[in-house]
Scaffold this motif. Structure first.
Motif, PDB file in Angstrom:
ATOM      1  N   ASN A  94       0.822  -1.208   0.000  1.00 14.58           N
ATOM      2  CA  ASN A  94       0.000   0.000   0.000  1.00 14.58           C
ATOM      3  C   ASN A  94       0.858   1.261   0.000  1.00 14.58           C
ATOM      4  OD1 ASN A  94      -3.089  -0.245   0.132  1.00 14.58           O
ATOM      5  ND2 ASN A  94      -2.333  -1.982   1.318  1.00 14.58           N
ATOM      6  N   LYS A  95       1.973   1.199   0.711  1.00 11.47           N
ATOM      7  CA  LYS A  95       2.890   2.348   0.717  1.00 11.47           C
ATOM      8  C   LYS A  95       3.443   2.570  -0.698  1.00 11.47           C
ATOM      9  CE  LYS A  95       5.814   2.085   4.022  1.00 11.47           C
ATOM     10  NZ  LYS A  95       6.991   1.834   4.882  1.00 11.47           N
ATOM     11  N   THR A  96       3.845   1.503  -1.354  1.00  9.63           N
ATOM     12  CA  THR A  96       4.374   1.590  -2.715  1.00  9.63           C
ATOM     13  C   THR A  96       3.298   2.090  -3.681  1.00  9.63           C
ATOM     14  OG1 THR A  96       5.940  -0.185  -2.279  1.00  9.63           O
ATOM     15  CG2 THR A  96       5.434   0.267  -4.584  1.00  9.63           C
ATOM     16  N   ALA A  97       2.088   1.589  -3.543  1.00  9.86           N
ATOM     17  CA  ALA A  97       0.993   2.008  -4.417  1.00  9.86           C
ATOM     18  C   ALA A  97       0.671   3.491  -4.211  1.00  9.86           C
ATOM     19  CB  ALA A  97      -0.248   1.162  -4.151  1.00  9.86           C
TER      20      ALA A  97
ATOM     21  N   ALA B 186       0.988   6.435  -6.982  1.00  3.42           N
ATOM     22  CA  ALA B 186      -0.101   7.333  -7.371  1.00  3.42           C
ATOM     23  C   ALA B 186       0.340   8.791  -7.261  1.00  3.42           C
ATOM     24  CB  ALA B 186      -1.334   7.073  -6.502  1.00  3.42           C
ATOM     25  N   VAL B 187       1.109   9.112  -6.238  1.00  2.00           N
ATOM     26  CA  VAL B 187       1.627  10.482  -6.068  1.00  2.00           C
ATOM     27  C   VAL B 187       2.577  10.819  -7.215  1.00  2.00           C
ATOM     28  CG1 VAL B 187       3.100  11.939  -4.612  1.00  2.00           C
ATOM     29  CG2 VAL B 187       1.300  10.549  -3.560  1.00  2.00           C
ATOM     30  N   ASP B 188       3.472   9.901  -7.534  1.00  2.00           N
ATOM     31  CA  ASP B 188       4.423  10.137  -8.630  1.00  2.00           C
ATOM     32  C   ASP B 188       3.704  10.296  -9.966  1.00  2.00           C
ATOM     33  OD1 ASP B 188       6.510  10.029  -6.818  1.00  2.00           O
ATOM     34  OD2 ASP B 188       7.080   7.962  -7.327  1.00  2.00           O
TER      35      ASP B 188
ATOM     36  N   ALA C  33      -0.539   6.617 -19.256  1.00  2.00           N
ATOM     37  CA  ALA C  33      -1.789   5.861 -19.099  1.00  2.00           C
ATOM     38  C   ALA C  33      -1.502   4.389 -18.824  1.00  2.00           C
ATOM     39  CB  ALA C  33      -2.654   6.017 -20.353  1.00  2.00           C
ATOM     40  N   THR C  34      -0.519   3.838 -19.509  1.00  2.00           N
ATOM     41  CA  THR C  34      -0.138   2.437 -19.306  1.00  2.00           C
ATOM     42  C   THR C  34       0.412   2.223 -17.895  1.00  2.00           C
ATOM     43  OG1 THR C  34       0.328   2.189 -21.656  1.00  2.00           O
ATOM     44  CG2 THR C  34       1.318   0.565 -20.177  1.00  2.00           C
ATOM     45  N   ALA C  35       1.237   3.149 -17.447  1.00  2.00           N
ATOM     46  CA  ALA C  35       1.806   3.036 -16.095  1.00  2.00           C
ATOM     47  C   ALA C  35       0.701   3.072 -15.042  1.00  2.00           C
ATOM     48  CB  ALA C  35       2.811   4.156 -15.858  1.00  2.00           C
ATOM     49  N   ILE C  36      -0.266   3.938 -15.225  1.00  2.00           N
ATOM     50  CA  ILE C  36      -1.365   4.037 -14.256  1.00  2.00           C
ATOM     51  C   ILE C  36      -2.249   2.793 -14.324  1.00  2.00           C
ATOM     52  CG2 ILE C  36      -3.448   5.333 -13.654  1.00  2.00           C
ATOM     53  CD1 ILE C  36      -1.842   7.877 -14.452  1.00  2.00           C
ATOM     54  N   ALA C  37      -2.474   2.261 -15.521  1.00  2.00           N
ATOM     55  CA  ALA C  37      -3.255   1.030 -15.656  1.00  2.00           C
ATOM     56  C   ALA C  37      -2.562  -0.127 -14.934  1.00  2.00           C
ATOM     57  CB  ALA C  37      -3.464   0.695 -17.135  1.00  2.00           C
ATOM     58  N   THR C  38      -1.246  -0.179 -15.026  1.00  2.00           N
ATOM     59  CA  THR C  38      -0.479  -1.218 -14.324  1.00  2.00           C
ATOM     60  C   THR C  38      -0.625  -1.056 -12.814  1.00  2.00           C
ATOM     61  OG1 THR C  38       1.097  -1.328 -16.152  1.00  2.00           O
ATOM     62  CG2 THR C  38       1.831  -2.201 -14.024  1.00  2.00           C
ATOM     63  N   GLN C  39      -0.546   0.192 -12.355  1.00  2.00           N
ATOM     64  CA  GLN C  39      -0.722   0.445 -10.920  1.00  2.00           C
ATOM     65  C   GLN C  39      -2.121   0.042 -10.471  1.00  2.00           C
ATOM     66  OE1 GLN C  39       0.251   4.514  -9.877  1.00  2.00           O
ATOM     67  NE2 GLN C  39       2.035   4.479 -11.219  1.00  2.00           N
ATOM     68  N   THR C  40      -3.117   0.361 -11.283  1.00  2.00           N
ATOM     69  CA  THR C  40      -4.503   0.026 -10.943  1.00  2.00           C
ATOM     70  C   THR C  40      -4.677  -1.490 -10.872  1.00  2.00           C
ATOM     71  OG1 THR C  40      -5.276   2.078 -11.970  1.00  2.00           O
ATOM     72  CG2 THR C  40      -6.912   0.349 -11.631  1.00  2.00           C
ATOM     73  N   ALA C  41      -4.078  -2.208 -11.813  1.00  2.00           N
ATOM     74  CA  ALA C  41      -4.142  -3.673 -11.783  1.00  2.00           C
ATOM     75  C   ALA C  41      -3.487  -4.216 -10.514  1.00  2.00           C
ATOM     76  CB  ALA C  41      -3.467  -4.255 -13.022  1.00  2.00           C
ATOM     77  N   GLY C  42      -2.425  -3.567 -10.075  1.00  2.00           N
ATOM     78  CA  GLY C  42      -1.749  -3.972  -8.850  1.00  2.00           C
ATOM     79  C   GLY C  42      -2.616  -3.813  -7.613  1.00  2.00           C
TER      80      GLY C  42
ATOM     81  N   PRO D 265      -8.214   2.615  -0.415  1.00  2.00           N
ATOM     82  CA  PRO D 265      -9.241   3.240  -1.269  1.00  2.00           C
ATOM     83  C   PRO D 265      -8.851   4.642  -1.745  1.00  2.00           C
ATOM     84  CG  PRO D 265     -10.063   2.977   0.979  1.00  2.00           C
ATOM     85  CD  PRO D 265      -8.727   2.328   0.914  1.00  2.00           C
ATOM     86  N   VAL D 266      -8.077   5.353  -0.963  1.00  2.00           N
ATOM     87  CA  VAL D 266      -7.628   6.688  -1.373  1.00  2.00           C
ATOM     88  C   VAL D 266      -6.691   6.570  -2.579  1.00  2.00           C
ATOM     89  CG1 VAL D 266      -6.451   8.807  -0.639  1.00  2.00           C
ATOM     90  CG2 VAL D 266      -7.877   7.553   0.990  1.00  2.00           C
ATOM     91  N   THR D 267      -5.813   5.583  -2.532  1.00  2.00           N
ATOM     92  CA  THR D 267      -4.912   5.339  -3.664  1.00  2.00           C
ATOM     93  C   THR D 267      -5.719   4.968  -4.903  1.00  2.00           C
ATOM     94  OG1 THR D 267      -3.183   4.575  -2.155  1.00  2.00           O
ATOM     95  CG2 THR D 267      -2.966   3.956  -4.473  1.00  2.00           C
TER      96      THR D 267
END
Length: 170
Positions: free
Chosen positions: A51-54, A58-60, A97-106, A144-146
């Protein structure tokens, strides 16, 4: 928490209101600064670290979104435009967009990790469980905030990509 996102576009310009995203990013920054230390239970530490990494991801991503957006609209500093800055390409936007989609999948993987952490909490004695509940709660609260921040970023980038594609077709 209901977040609003305002985005206006036409064939010539793009404007966005990032106020709700900025509030989420600020909340994530503050939460990361108060992240719990490892507790020694693998599943709980993994859930907290994930969660810390996620949250940091999201901030980055939000910072990169702001940077690309500023370049896209040709934002000026004190009324002086920097002519050395180029607009981001469609590939720049698609990459983000791809990077964010990967984060969302994570985030889905974090849900499984959360279940494992909760099961681990049930297996320890009650005195230790009280101590372990705090990091577990931190991770559960920030998740949920992330997810919401990533959703806001996705909406913004989707609209910008549509605009950039339409400008290329003119």
């Amino acid at each position: 928490m209901v977040a609003t996102f305002s985005f206006c576009a036409n064939a010539q310009s793009v404007t966005a209101d990032f106020s709700s995203l900025d509030k989420l990013v600020e909340k994530l920054d503050k939460a990361c600064a108060k992240a719990p230390n490892p507790c020694g239970v693998g599943d709980i530490d993994g859930f907290v670290d994930g969660n810390k990494t996620a949250a940091k991801g999201a901030v980055d991503s939000a910072k990169k979104l702001h940077s690309l957006y500023s370049r896209q609209i040709g934002e000026t500093e004190d009324g002086v435009q920097d002519v050395t800055i180029t607009k981001p390409t469609l590939d720049d936007w698609l990459s983000l967009a791809t990077a964010i989609a990967t984060q969302t999948a994570g985030m889905a993987e974090l849900g499984v990790s959360g279940k494992n952490a909760a099961e681990s909490l049930k297996k320890v004695d009650k005195m230790k469980a009280i101590k372990l509940a705090k990091p577990l709660k931190w991770a559960t609260d920030i998740m949920p905030v992330t997810g919401q921040a990533l959703a806001e970023e996705t909406k913004a980038i989707d609209q910008i990509i549509k605009l950039v594609k339409s400008e290329n077709n003119l």
